[in-house]
Design a protein around this motif. Structure first.
Motif, PDB file in Angstrom:
ATOM      1  N   THR A  67       0.841  -1.204   0.000  1.00  0.00           N
ATOM      2  CA  THR A  67       0.000   0.000   0.000  1.00  0.00           C
ATOM      3  C   THR A  67       0.874   1.250   0.000  1.00  0.00           C
ATOM      4  OG1 THR A  67      -0.282  -0.107   2.400  1.00  0.00           O
ATOM      5  CG2 THR A  67      -2.004  -1.101   1.064  1.00  0.00           C
ATOM      6  N   GLU A  70       2.082   1.695  -3.613  1.00  0.00           N
ATOM      7  CA  GLU A  70       1.011   2.260  -4.445  1.00  0.00           C
ATOM      8  C   GLU A  70       0.830   3.752  -4.173  1.00  0.00           C
ATOM      9  OE1 GLU A  70      -1.964  -1.441  -5.390  1.00  0.00           O
ATOM     10  OE2 GLU A  70      -2.286  -0.387  -3.497  1.00  0.00           O
ATOM     11  N   LYS A  77       1.781  -0.509 -10.954  1.00  0.00           N
ATOM     12  CA  LYS A  77       0.749  -1.532 -10.759  1.00  0.00           C
ATOM     13  C   LYS A  77       1.241  -2.590  -9.786  1.00  0.00           C
ATOM     14  CE  LYS A  77      -1.135  -3.294 -14.345  1.00  0.00           C
ATOM     15  NZ  LYS A  77      -1.315  -3.961 -15.645  1.00  0.00           N
ATOM     16  N   CYS A  78       0.402  -2.912  -8.800  1.00  0.00           N
ATOM     17  CA  CYS A  78       0.732  -3.913  -7.790  1.00  0.00           C
ATOM     18  C   CYS A  78      -0.328  -5.006  -7.773  1.00  0.00           C
ATOM     19  CB  CYS A  78       0.818  -3.266  -6.412  1.00  0.00           C
ATOM     20  SG  CYS A  78       2.113  -2.016  -6.245  1.00  0.00           S
ATOM     21  N   TRP A 126       3.038  -6.334 -14.087  1.00  0.00           N
ATOM     22  CA  TRP A 126       2.926  -5.692 -12.776  1.00  0.00           C
ATOM     23  C   TRP A 126       4.293  -5.185 -12.352  1.00  0.00           C
ATOM     24  CZ3 TRP A 126      -1.979  -5.286 -11.061  1.00  0.00           C
ATOM     25  CH2 TRP A 126      -2.930  -6.135 -11.650  1.00  0.00           C
TER      26      TRP A 126
END
Length: 192
Positions: A67, A70, A77-78, A126
């Protein structure tokens, strides 16, 4: 069946042309950034194994890290790969770990062909992926593939991760992986 002889190539590091983004860390803004690289963050194109006993906080630490990545890296992109928990389990866990509510998640147990599901998901490209956990993903794939034994699945899975660290996906992302591996209190890797 005879193996075809590979052609060996001798190269110089100067022969390679890597995109600049491969050398820019994914910063989470957490203390862990300073522990995992000299540049202060998770480096793209890496695979890290996070080992510990069940319940020791591996998932909590990595979800918190994700988090942060991000939040601090807009446009990156995770993906969280959950092989052990289903959506109901994770919804209950989210009461203690609310960050789970907004993560892009692949629930491996939802697929009859988890091998294909994992390939398709990773091919989307990703920047950062958590795999929770290596042994459970391996076991789910082994159980669904009649022609693959545990050793073959493990080799395939490692090769799949390496492929994505090299940017070989639709998004041409040099994926960084944090892969969870559980051990028993006696220090034995579980799932074998």
């Amino acid at each position: 069946m005879t193996k075809q002889k590979e052609t060996v190539q001798i190269v110089k590091l100067s022969d390679f042309n890597f995109p600049a983004e491969v050398f820019i860390p994914l910063k989470s803004g957490k203390f862990i950034d300073n522990l995992i690289s000299k540049k202060g963050g998770t480096m793209p194109a890496t695979i890290s194994i996070v080992v510990g006993e069940p319940g020791s906080g591996k998932t909590t630490m990595l979800v918190d890290k994700m988090t942060g990545i991000e939040r601090n890296n807009p446009g990156k992109k995770c993906l969280y790969i959950s092989s052990e928990m289903n959506p109901i389990d994770n919804r209950e866990l989210a009461e203690e770990l609310p960050q789970l509510m907004n993560l892009n998640t692949l629930y491996m147990a939802d697929y009859e062909d988890p091998k294909s599901a994992l390939e398709q998901a990773l091919d989307m490209g990703w920047d950062y992926v958590i795999m929770d956990s290596f042994m459970d993903v391996k076991d789910k794939i082994k159980d669904s593939q009649t022609k693959m034994n545990a050793s073959t699945v493990e080799t395939w899975l490692i090769n799949l991760l390496v492929k994505h660290t090299k940017g070989q996906n639709e998004g041409k992302k040099y994926t960084a992986f944090d892969v969870i591996q559980h051990i028993t209190k006696g220090g034995i890797v579980t799932g074998k």
